[in-house]
Motif scaffolding. Structure first.
Motif, short mmCIF file in Angstrom:
data_model
loop_
_atom_site.label_atom_id
_atom_site.label_comp_id
_atom_site.label_asym_id
_atom_site.label_seq_id
_atom_site.Cartn_x
_atom_site.Cartn_y
_atom_site.Cartn_z
N ARG A 172 -5.77 12.61 5.20
CA ARG A 172 -6.36 11.72 4.21
C ARG A 172 -5.54 11.80 2.92
O ARG A 172 -5.23 12.88 2.43
N PHE A 180 -7.15 3.38 -3.13
CA PHE A 180 -7.90 3.53 -1.88
C PHE A 180 -7.62 4.89 -1.27
O PHE A 180 -6.65 5.55 -1.62
N VAL A 214 0.85 -1.17 0.00
CA VAL A 214 0.00 0.00 0.00
C VAL A 214 0.89 1.23 0.00
O VAL A 214 1.82 1.32 0.78
N TYR A 268 -2.15 3.51 -3.55
CA TYR A 268 -2.25 2.42 -4.50
C TYR A 268 -1.71 1.14 -3.90
O TYR A 268 -0.72 1.15 -3.18
N ASP A 269 -2.34 0.04 -4.23
CA ASP A 269 -1.86 -1.28 -3.84
C ASP A 269 -1.61 -2.04 -5.14
O ASP A 269 -2.54 -2.45 -5.83
N ILE A 318 -4.72 9.59 -0.99
CA ILE A 318 -5.04 8.51 -1.91
C ILE A 318 -3.79 7.63 -2.03
O ILE A 318 -2.67 8.11 -1.98
N GLY A 322 -6.93 6.56 2.40
CA GLY A 322 -6.58 6.18 3.76
C GLY A 322 -5.97 7.36 4.49
O GLY A 322 -5.89 8.46 3.96
N SER A 375 -4.98 -1.39 -7.02
CA SER A 375 -6.21 -0.97 -6.34
C SER A 375 -5.97 0.41 -5.76
O SER A 375 -4.93 0.68 -5.16
#
Length: 194
Positions: free
Chosen positions: A102, A94, A1, A106-107, A104, A96, A92
């Motif tokens: 906060r 997300f 992540v 990527y995984d 954005i 977090g 993906s």
């Protein structure tokens, strides 16, 4: 992540594995390459075809890294080359929190060394992460391997760990001769003879 603008520990591990693949003197098995990229994963079976494919990819990777280190135009060429393949990497997205903010992230879905290396090269080229200037090729003639100091402050390292001392030991006579010639030239320039 991964969070945008900051390299994650997983991405860092991926970059380290990619440089290790690039620096392997000889690839004898696909299992050793898998071990660089994947922890606790059942190794894929070795086959002559798979090993040959990894060796060809290693050659391509070395070319990319050399061009990244050499020049801005080389970086642009690499960007053009990897862009089509990079679009095929699954990730993906997300939202977090990191450091209470906060962000954005990527995984990446990394399923082989080639995909992992492709993502790593893209990370090296991402100006926001400031890794490009930290990527160096070891200046010791007998090495030439790539290294990256993630925590670099000031000038990046020109040598792999321990290679500066080996380089200095091998070049001491040439450096002493060069220094003596410089002193001799300065003496002649000031009207002194030796």
């Amino acid at each position: 992540v991964t969070f945008v603008f900051q390299i994650s520990s997983e991405e860092r591990r991926l970059v380290v594995a990619t440089l290790a693949l690039a620096n392997l003197p000889k690839i004898n098995s696909a299992t050793e390459v898998d071990a660089l990229f994947f922890r606790n994963r059942y190794p894929s079976p070795d086959s002559a075809v798979r090993i040959a494919r990894i060796r060809r990819f290693q050659g391509k990777l070395l070319g990319w890294l050399n061009r990244i280190v050499e020049s801005e135009s080389g970086r642009e060429e690499v960007l053009e080359e990897i862009a089509p393949d990079l679009r095929m990497v699954k990730a993906s997205i997300f939202l977090g929190k990191q450091d209470g903010k906060r962000r954005i992230g990527y995984d990446y879905q990394i399923d082989n060394a080639q995909t992992g290396s492709l993502v790593s090269v893209a990370l090296l080229l991402d100006d926001r992460l400031d890794l490009t200037s930290k990527l160096q090729k070891c200046s010791w003639v007998e090495c030439g391997g790539f290294n990256l100091d993630f925590e670099a402050r000031g000038r990046p390292r020109k040598y792999c760990e321990g290679h500066k001392k080996l380089h200095d030991a091998q070049t001491v006579l040439a450096r002493v001769r060069k220094h003596r010639m410089l002193i001799k030239k300065r003496g002649k320039a000031h009207g002194k003879s030796s």
